[in-house]
Design an enzyme around this catalytic site. Structure first.
Site, short mmCIF file in Angstrom:
data_model
loop_
_atom_site.label_atom_id
_atom_site.label_comp_id
_atom_site.label_asym_id
_atom_site.label_seq_id
_atom_site.Cartn_x
_atom_site.Cartn_y
_atom_site.Cartn_z
N LEU A 101 -27.75 -13.33 14.82
CA LEU A 101 -28.29 -12.74 15.37
C LEU A 101 -28.94 -11.26 14.64
CD1 LEU A 101 -28.65 -13.98 19.10
CD2 LEU A 101 -30.16 -14.97 17.51
N ASP A 102 -29.14 -11.16 14.49
CA ASP A 102 -29.48 -10.00 13.69
C ASP A 102 -30.25 -8.86 14.82
OD1 ASP A 102 -32.61 -10.54 14.42
OD2 ASP A 102 -33.45 -11.42 12.94
N VAL A 103 -30.68 -7.65 14.93
CA VAL A 103 -30.17 -6.27 15.53
C VAL A 103 -31.38 -6.61 16.22
CG1 VAL A 103 -30.45 -3.97 15.95
CG2 VAL A 103 -29.08 -4.87 13.74
#
Length: 318
Positions: A101-103
């Site tokens: 998952l991205d930030v």
């Protein structure tokens, strides 16, 4: 008998899910879990140091008031194996990450410990994921998120719930055709129909991101919430879908939040929050996930020995 630290590590091998909060990089989540696991494993009572027999000189009083030296057999611990000399038994753990998952995204993040890293490949190639994606009409940015540079403002008063449902059905239909194409199944065959009804269609090999399900959960202009099921996706792809929904409705839209609610058999309810990233709770989660991860084609092994016979679980070290 193996040490208690080794026994604790063997019980950790497998898959489990944690909840990644928004604004935190997935590497920080993994490193925090690794640190807590190492702390819990190495805090277990160590094995007693190995004993060795040594002959030590000992002075005794001899005849005539003289002093004599004699050798006495004594059992002493081997200092080379002492925990204060060797340090912690486990200094690193091999913890892998599944679908990242991205930030700015949150939700279910699957991790694998030890042999569980081999299971991550199967999870990555054979399972779909569910997302809850929030959007807002009337804005357009460079990266399709509400934090990107604003490039346009539009009206949205003409958009209704029926319009949103119509556009979502159109997008899902286009993705369904792409799913059948990448599944290497004849579009006009009975097999394609039966697989589609069962929801068993899955792309063979590499493919572009595909939506297998799309519906609107909440609509209160300018805000709306979508539920998406997809394969081979990225969070940027999900934000782009929100952008395309706005364009199809003769408006614009940005994504205000992405949360993964399911990754294969791992759901949001089974994901451990930060305060539960401890050795006992992660061990319990691994044990539970072993049952959820097994499929009918992959019966759970009965812990066979080298000769194929069942063997007993190792006893818990003292």
């Amino acid at each position: 008998m193996v040490s208690r630290a080794v026994w604790l590590f063997r019980r950790l091998e497998g898959l489990f899910a944690v909840y990644k909060p928004p604004g935190v990089h997935w590497k920080l989540v993994r490193d925090s879990v690794v640190t807590n696991l190492l702390k819990g494993i190495n805090s277990a009572s160590p094995r007693e140091p190995r004993q060795q027999v040594m002959f030590l000189p000992e002075s005794t009083d001899g005849s005539g008031g003289s002093t004599e030296l004699t050798l006495t057999a004594t059992r002493l611990p081997v200092l080379a194996n002492h925990p204060l000399v060797t340090g912690p038994q486990f200094q690193k753990l091999r913890v892998g990450v599944g679908h990242r998952l991205d930030v700015f995204s949150s939700g279910v993040l699957v991790l694998g410990v030890g042999q569980g890293n081999k299971m991550l490949a199967d999870l990555y190639n054979s399972k779909t994921r569910d997302y809850t994606v929030e959007g807002e009409f009337g804005l357009a940015t460079e990266d399709f998120s509400d934090t990107g540079r604003l490039i346009e403002r539009t009206t949205y008063d003409h958009i209704t719930q029926d319009d949103v449902d119509r556009v979502l059905a159109m997008i899902q239909g286009a993705n369904q055709k792409a799913l059948i194409m990448y599944s290497n199944v004849d579009l006009c065959s009975q097999q394609a129909y039966e697989l589609a009804v069962k929801g068993s269609l899955y792309p063979q090999g590499k493919s572009s991101p595909i939506l297998t399900g799309l519906r609107c959960l909440h609509f209160k202009p300018p805000h709306f919430t979508l539920e998406m099921q997809c394969v081979n996706e990225t969070q940027r792809f999900l934000r782009r879908v929100v952008h395309e929904v706005g364009l199809e409705l003769r408006s614009t839209a940005v994504c205000t939040g992405v949360r993964r609610t399911r990754d294969g058999p791992f759901t949001l309810q089974a994901a451990l929050t930060h305060k539960h990233w401890t050795l006992p709770e992660i061990t319990a989660a691994v044990r539970k996930s072993c049952l959820a991860w097994r499929t009918p084609r992959e019966p759970q092994p009965q812990n066979p020995g080298p000769d194929g016979m069942k063997r007993k679980e190792p006893a818990v070290p003292d």
